[in-house]
Every structure is written in structure tokens, then in C-alpha cells.
Design a protein around this motif. Structure first.
Motif, PDB file in Angstrom:
ATOM      1  N   ALA A  52      22.416 -66.998  -1.296  1.00 15.83           N
ATOM      2  CA  ALA A  52      21.760 -68.013  -1.111  1.00 15.83           C
ATOM      3  C   ALA A  52      22.298 -69.040  -2.460  1.00 15.83           C
ATOM      4  O   ALA A  52      21.645 -70.229  -2.354  1.00 15.83           O
ATOM      5  CB  ALA A  52      20.276 -68.075  -1.278  1.00 15.83           C
ATOM      6  N   LEU A  54      21.211 -68.368  -5.750  1.00 17.28           N
ATOM      7  CA  LEU A  54      20.664 -68.263  -6.868  1.00 17.28           C
ATOM      8  C   LEU A  54      21.148 -67.339  -7.969  1.00 17.28           C
ATOM      9  O   LEU A  54      20.924 -67.843  -9.029  1.00 17.28           O
ATOM     10  CB  LEU A  54      19.239 -67.560  -6.623  1.00 17.28           C
ATOM     11  N   ALA A  74      22.359 -73.157  -5.205  1.00 17.70           N
ATOM     12  CA  ALA A  74      21.513 -73.096  -4.275  1.00 17.70           C
ATOM     13  C   ALA A  74      20.927 -74.423  -3.418  1.00 17.70           C
ATOM     14  O   ALA A  74      21.140 -74.541  -2.392  1.00 17.70           O
ATOM     15  CB  ALA A  74      20.246 -72.255  -4.711  1.00 17.70           C
ATOM     16  N   GLU A  75      21.071 -75.527  -4.301  1.00 15.58           N
ATOM     17  CA  GLU A  75      20.830 -76.581  -3.688  1.00 15.58           C
ATOM     18  C   GLU A  75      21.781 -77.275  -2.928  1.00 15.58           C
ATOM     19  O   GLU A  75      21.694 -78.024  -2.022  1.00 15.58           O
ATOM     20  CB  GLU A  75      20.398 -77.541  -4.851  1.00 15.58           C
ATOM     21  N   VAL A  78      22.036 -74.792   0.775  1.00 15.44           N
ATOM     22  CA  VAL A  78      20.858 -75.144   1.596  1.00 15.44           C
ATOM     23  C   VAL A  78      21.066 -76.239   2.529  1.00 15.44           C
ATOM     24  O   VAL A  78      20.792 -76.202   3.710  1.00 15.44           O
ATOM     25  CB  VAL A  78      19.310 -75.359   0.974  1.00 15.44           C
ATOM     26  N   LEU A  84      17.029 -69.210   2.347  1.00 13.37           N
ATOM     27  CA  LEU A  84      16.428 -67.962   1.910  1.00 13.37           C
ATOM     28  C   LEU A  84      14.883 -68.119   1.806  1.00 13.37           C
ATOM     29  O   LEU A  84      14.279 -69.104   1.074  1.00 13.37           O
ATOM     30  CB  LEU A  84      17.018 -67.569   0.587  1.00 13.37           C
ATOM     31  N   ALA A 152      10.917 -72.766   4.689  1.00 14.15           N
ATOM     32  CA  ALA A 152      12.574 -72.703   4.859  1.00 14.15           C
ATOM     33  C   ALA A 152      12.852 -73.225   6.210  1.00 14.15           C
ATOM     34  O   ALA A 152      14.387 -73.898   6.478  1.00 14.15           O
ATOM     35  CB  ALA A 152      12.826 -71.143   4.664  1.00 14.15           C
ATOM     36  N   THR A 155      14.298 -76.978   6.477  1.00 11.61           N
ATOM     37  CA  THR A 155      15.398 -77.227   6.003  1.00 11.61           C
ATOM     38  C   THR A 155      16.310 -77.429   7.179  1.00 11.61           C
ATOM     39  O   THR A 155      17.670 -77.602   6.830  1.00 11.61           O
ATOM     40  CB  THR A 155      16.030 -76.352   4.775  1.00 11.61           C
TER      41      THR A 155
ATOM     42  N   GLN B 175      13.428 -71.981  -9.233  1.00 12.08           N
ATOM     43  CA  GLN B 175      14.393 -71.417  -8.512  1.00 12.08           C
ATOM     44  C   GLN B 175      13.914 -71.757  -6.943  1.00 12.08           C
ATOM     45  O   GLN B 175      14.971 -71.848  -6.077  1.00 12.08           O
ATOM     46  CB  GLN B 175      14.184 -69.851  -8.363  1.00 12.08           C
ATOM     47  N   ALA B 177      12.470 -74.388  -5.930  1.00  8.94           N
ATOM     48  CA  ALA B 177      12.776 -75.695  -5.804  1.00  8.94           C
ATOM     49  C   ALA B 177      14.220 -75.648  -5.492  1.00  8.94           C
ATOM     50  O   ALA B 177      14.681 -76.618  -4.616  1.00  8.94           O
ATOM     51  CB  ALA B 177      12.598 -76.645  -7.034  1.00  8.94           C
ATOM     52  N   SER B 178      14.966 -75.075  -6.087  1.00  7.61           N
ATOM     53  CA  SER B 178      16.615 -75.393  -5.717  1.00  7.61           C
ATOM     54  C   SER B 178      17.015 -74.605  -4.481  1.00  7.61           C
ATOM     55  O   SER B 178      17.973 -75.182  -3.646  1.00  7.61           O
ATOM     56  CB  SER B 178      17.459 -74.540  -7.021  1.00  7.61           C
ATOM     57  N   LEU B 179      16.111 -73.827  -4.088  1.00 10.24           N
ATOM     58  CA  LEU B 179      16.253 -73.232  -2.618  1.00 10.24           C
ATOM     59  C   LEU B 179      15.943 -74.574  -1.439  1.00 10.24           C
ATOM     60  O   LEU B 179      16.288 -74.156  -0.343  1.00 10.24           O
ATOM     61  CB  LEU B 179      15.556 -72.173  -2.262  1.00 10.24           C
ATOM     62  N   MET B 180      15.199 -75.325  -2.056  1.00 12.71           N
ATOM     63  CA  MET B 180      14.825 -76.611  -1.178  1.00 12.71           C
ATOM     64  C   MET B 180      15.613 -77.699  -1.501  1.00 12.71           C
ATOM     65  O   MET B 180      15.507 -78.825  -0.920  1.00 12.71           O
ATOM     66  CB  MET B 180      13.461 -77.064  -1.445  1.00 12.71           C
ATOM     67  N   GLY B 181      16.963 -77.545  -1.935  1.00 14.77           N
ATOM     68  CA  GLY B 181      17.999 -78.513  -2.269  1.00 14.77           C
ATOM     69  C   GLY B 181      17.753 -79.344  -3.341  1.00 14.77           C
ATOM     70  O   GLY B 181      18.140 -80.610  -3.604  1.00 14.77           O
ATOM     71  N   VAL B 182      16.908 -78.871  -4.438  1.00 16.61           N
ATOM     72  CA  VAL B 182      16.561 -79.899  -5.774  1.00 16.61           C
ATOM     73  C   VAL B 182      17.644 -79.192  -6.859  1.00 16.61           C
ATOM     74  O   VAL B 182      17.560 -78.131  -6.964  1.00 16.61           O
ATOM     75  CB  VAL B 182      15.169 -79.324  -5.929  1.00 16.61           C
ATOM     76  N   SER B 183      18.169 -80.119  -7.487  1.00 17.47           N
ATOM     77  CA  SER B 183      19.002 -79.852  -8.498  1.00 17.47           C
ATOM     78  C   SER B 183      17.873 -80.061  -9.887  1.00 17.47           C
ATOM     79  O   SER B 183      17.450 -80.922 -10.129  1.00 17.47           O
ATOM     80  CB  SER B 183      20.092 -80.966  -8.767  1.00 17.47           C
TER      81      SER B 183
END
Lengths: 238, 280
Positions: A52, A54, A74-75, A78, A84, A152, A155, B175, B177-183
């Protein structure tokens, strides 16, 4: 068989000097449910985090939809359609349920669909609609897991990775959540990777199965074709 | 009647104090950093408003159109060019960098603008409104309105926009947040940008209400610090309430006792409820 949706080739992941994943390789075919099992510390979560984005792999390659995504943050990953659900749900605990879900439509390519996606998540998990204005930190473990799954789904992923969604939940809730996951796969064709410690449940749910041991994928195949004994041996390394 | 007068004066002062604290509490809550240069940021804002108003001959409040975007970009640049890099080495080096930044900025302002006292005058600066035996300065009402409006806009932004939600999400779990596309780095840069934008507004208020020097930043940092700790680090409503408490303490204690009362309150707070009034 056509090109797999996700292809992991010899991925290594380290925390400092500690090697959590030694050399993991696995394929995830499109539209299927694939389970990844292994005991505590086998490197399942680290592998998921690495896929993913991270965690940066120290060796190996990861391909998603045929494109090399190795080492992307990760950003960025997605937005390509890979999501994830991290271990322990990791909700934004001070934010409301609805704000948590709306965060899932943060990637610019899915914002236009935010309203429809939100309705879809509410129809999957009606209890979240009831609690939409509550802080997600005030929810029960199962409800938090629903928020994490819903977030999730917002997205709009083609591949969704679930990292031990059953951890610490009551058996009836686990059953419900697994039913929902299967339902999502059946109705939308979304590809699913399920990380589990419970071998039995993993084999029952996933059409394909991978077993991890001490940082390596040691066994892969169709769940039906893998014998109980074979899986047990791979799981415990005996 | 004298009590009502005190109360009003305290509230007026409290608005500015809350605004001073808001920029600092955001950086505490989101970037998890104690920004020791916040006082200097405020004084930069004060100079910017005062000088632009003098140069263009306009009302100091109008200068916000220029100073707010300018300070926002300055904050973004500072975070992405300097603080983000240092933060990779840990939070202590970043803290020291903000301390160094505060010294550098103070000396730079001393060089550029000399040690003279400055003040931003406006046509309404000395207008007093009388209601019965209570008198209120028109300037105070305007400054309170500016402070509250700024905090209101900020609250709306954080709660109702994608960018605002992403800032709150980052403050909860970077972390996830970054999984949601946030830098995360970009979010930190925007957060410092916003903090500096609030410092621009706070600076304007200070320039209009008091005289200031290149070296005034330290005393405002202390006030901001107190407001942030009493209110609960990262909490905007907390900052508002703590600002009012500080304002009242200042008015009741006067020039001799005001600061002392404020900091005794701060110490009591730290001993009894170290997480602050509004923090969970």
C-alpha cells in the motif's frame, strides 16, 4: 490465466536492521478473494503496508494493473485504485463517522462520486448512518472496523487489502463483516486480499490462499486444492 | 457597573489573545511541533500591515488582502523548505530550528526596521462609544470582530472543506491519512501557512491596539503559549475560552498583576489538568 491484478516479486522489507519480510512473491488474480495467512510475526502486515506504500521495500518489485508501483508513496497508490484497511481500523477518532467516510473521497479522481459512494456505504452498514454525527472514537470495535472498511470503499478501489479485520471482534460481528466482504466481491467484482490468522476462516472465504512463514511466502495455491495438512505444515513450519 | 466594564474589557482583549493562540495550537495539534517563532511571525504581520498601510495610505485593515496571502505563502515555504526536512531527524531538532528561526527573524527585523516603536493608526483609533456609564473603544469592537471572524472562518474551513478535513485527519493519524490520498508533508506546509496567516491578522490587531518593537515577539509568544496550554493543545474552542480567561486576568490584574495572575493560572492548570480544558 491472464495477467494478475497485483504481482509481488521477491519483496523485502526491513525495520532498521530487522528483516520483517525476506522475499515475498505472490499473485492476486482479478476479481477474486485471496487470503494470506500466517502466524503472528510472519510479516503479513508489513507486506500489506509495503504494497500500500506505507513502507518502502528494500528489494523486489510490486506491479499493480501491470504498472510498476514499487516505492510509490501511499497517497499516490490509493489514486490508482489500491486501498488498504489497516490493522486495528485506524479511524480518525476525533472526527465524526461521516467525516471519516468523506475522507475516503479525498483523492481528486473520486470526489465527483462522493455522494453516491457515501449512500452505498450507508446501505452496506446502516448503523453508520445512524451514528453519522458521532465521533468515531466513541464507536464499538466492530463499528470502527465498518468505518475503516467504508472509508476504504469510498476511494473506489479495484483492489482492497484487509489486514486482520477480525482482530479483537466478537464471532457474530466477524461473521457479518465477512459476509459483507464476500457480498462486495460478488456484486462489484472488486478484488479482495484478506489477511487472517484463522486458517479455517481464510480457506473458507478465499478462492486462493497464500501462507507466510518467517518473512517468506512458503505456500500458494487454490484453497480447495491445498490439503489441510499441507497448510498446517506451512503455517507452523514443521 | 464596574464589573461589567471589566468583563467587557477582558472579552475585548481575550479575542486578540485567542487569535494569538490559534496559530500556535494548530501547529501543536497537526504538526506536533512547538513553534517558538510564532511571536516573531505575529510581529512580522504587525510590520507588514503597518508599513503597507503607510506606503499606500489606506486603512490598516485593508492591508490584510495583501498580508494574509503573503504570510500564508511564507509559512508554506518555511515548512516545506526547512521544517519538514528537519523533522525527519526528530522533533527536538525541529524545536531548536524554530528557536533559531525566532532569533534570526528578530534580528532581521531589527536591522530592517530599526529599534523604533511602531504603531498602525486608523481614523477610528480614538473613538469611544458610551452606553450609560460603560465606555467601549470602537477599535476594540472592531478588533474583537476581526478576531472572532478569523477563528470562525478557520473553524468552518477545518470542518467543511476537503482540505480542512485532511488537516484534521492528518492530526489524528498520519498513516491512515496518507492511505486516503493525503500528502502529509503538503498538509504540514498548508498548516504552517494557515498559522502564519492567523499571525498576520493577530499582528494587525496588535499594531492597531498597541505599539510594538522588533523585539516584541517574545512576550506574545508567552501569551500564545499560555492560551494554548490552558485551552488544550490543538483545540480551537479551547483557545477561544483560554483567550478570554487570559484577557480577564489581564484586565483584573492590571499592568502590575495581570501577567502574574495569567501565569499562576497556567501553572495551576498544568498541575491539575495538564491536557488543557478542551483536550481529550
Amino acid at each position: 490465466m491472464s495477467e494478475p491484478l497485483l504481482k509481488v516479486e521477491g519483496v523485502q522489507a526491513k525495520y532498521g536492521d530487522f528483516i520483517a519480510v525476506q522475499s515475498a512473491s505472490l499473485d492476486v488474480p482479478e476479481g477474486k478473494i485471496v487470503s494470506l495467512i500466517g502466524s503472528n510475526g510472519a510479516g503479513k502486515s508489513t507486506l500489506m503496508d509495503t504494497i500500500a506504500g506505507l513502507h518502502k521495500p528494500s528489494a523486489g518489485k510490486i506491479y499493480f494493473k501491470g504498472e510498476d508501483i514499487t516505492g510509490l508513496p501511499a497517497e499516490k497508490i490509493v489514486t490508482r485504485g489500491l486501498s488498504l484497511v489497516p490493522q486495528g481500523s485506524r479511524c480518525f477518532i476525533r472526527m465524526s463517522v461521516e467525516d471519516n467516510l468523506i475522507m475516503g473521497s479525498f483523492p481528486k479522481n473520486v470526489r465527483a462520486k462522493a455522494k453516491d459512494s457515501l449512500e452505498r456505504v450507508y446501505s452496506l452498514f446502516p448503523v453508520l448512518k445512524e451514528k453519522r454525527n458521532d465521533a468515531s472514537g466513541s464507536l464499538s470495535g466492530g463499528q470502527r472496523q465498518m468505518v475503516a472498511i467504508g472509508r476504504a470503499l469510498m476511494t473506489n478501489p479495484e483492489l482492497i487489502l484487509f489486514d486482520e479485520i477480525s482482530l479483537g471482534l466478537a464471532p457474530t460481528i466477524i461473521k457479518d463483516i465477512y459476509a459483507t466482504v464476500k457480498d462486495i466481491n460478488r456484486t462489484t467484482g472488486m478484488t479482495v486480499v484478506l489477511v487472517e490468522q484463522d486458517t479455517h476462516r481464510a480457506i473458507k472465504t478465499g478462492e486462493f490462499c497464500h501462507v507466510m512463514l518467517k518473512g517468506n511466502v512458503v505456500l500458494s495455491g487454490r484453497s480447495k486444492e491445498l490439503g489441510d495438512d499441507e497448510i498446517k505444515k506451512a503455517y507452523f513450519g514443521i | 457597573m464596574i464589573i461589567i466594564q471589566y468583563l467587557i474589557n477582558g472579552i475585548m482583549l481575550g479575542g486578540i489573545y485567542a487569535l494569538l493562540g490559534v496559530g500556535m495550537t494548530m501547529i501543536f495539534g497537526i504538526v506536533k511541533l512547538t513553534n517558538l517563532a510564532h511571536g516573531e511571525f505575529v510581529i512580522i504581520g504587525a510590520y507588514a500591515s503597518t508599513l503597507v498601510a503607510q506606503a499606500l495610505g489606506v486603512d490598516p485593515i485593508l492591508t490584510l488582502i495583501v498580508t494574509v496571502p503573503f504570510m500564508f505563502l511564507l509559512g508554506m515555504g518555511l515548512q516545506s523548505g526547512l521544517i519538514n526536512r528537519v523533522m525527519q531527524k526528530g522533533s527536538e531538532p525541529a524545536l531548536l530550528v524554530t528557536f533559531g528561526l525566532s532569533i534570526i527573524l528578530q534580528d532581521a527585523m531589527l536591522l530592517l526596521f530599526t529599534a523604533d516603536a511602531r504603531h498602525a493608526g486608523a481614523a477610528y483609533s480614538s473613538t469611544i462609544i458610551k452606553i450609560g456609564s460603560i465606555s467601549i473603544a470602537l477599535l476594540d469592537i472592531i478588533l474583537l470582530a476581526i478576531s472572532l471572524l478569523s477563528i470562525l472562518i478557520l473553524t468552518w474551513f477545518l470542518n467543511k472543506t476537503y482540505m480542512g478535513r485532511s488537516i484534521r485527519a492528518t492530526s489524528d493519524d498520519t498513516q491512515a491519512a496518507s492511505l486516503m490520498g493525503v500528502s502529509v508533508k503538503k498538509t504540514y506546509a498548508i498548516a504552517l501557512g494557515i498559522a502564519m496567516a492567523t499571525a498576520a491578522v493577530a499582528g494587525l490587531c496588535i499594531g492597531l491596539k498597541w505599539t510594538f518593537y522588533a523585539s516584541s515577539g517574545g512576550s506574545y509568544l508567552l501569551i500564545a503559549f499560555g492560551v494554548v496550554v490552558i485551552g488544550g493543545m490543538g483545540s480551537i474552542p479551547g483557545t477561544l475560552v483560554a483567550g478570554l480567561i487570559f484577557g480577564l486576568a489581564q484586565v483584573i490584574g492590571g499592568a502590575n498583576w495581570g501577567l502574574l495572575i495569567s501565569y499562576v493560572l497556567l501553572i495551576i492548570m498544568l498541575a491539575v489538568r495538564p491536557q488543557g480544558l478542551f483536550s481529550k
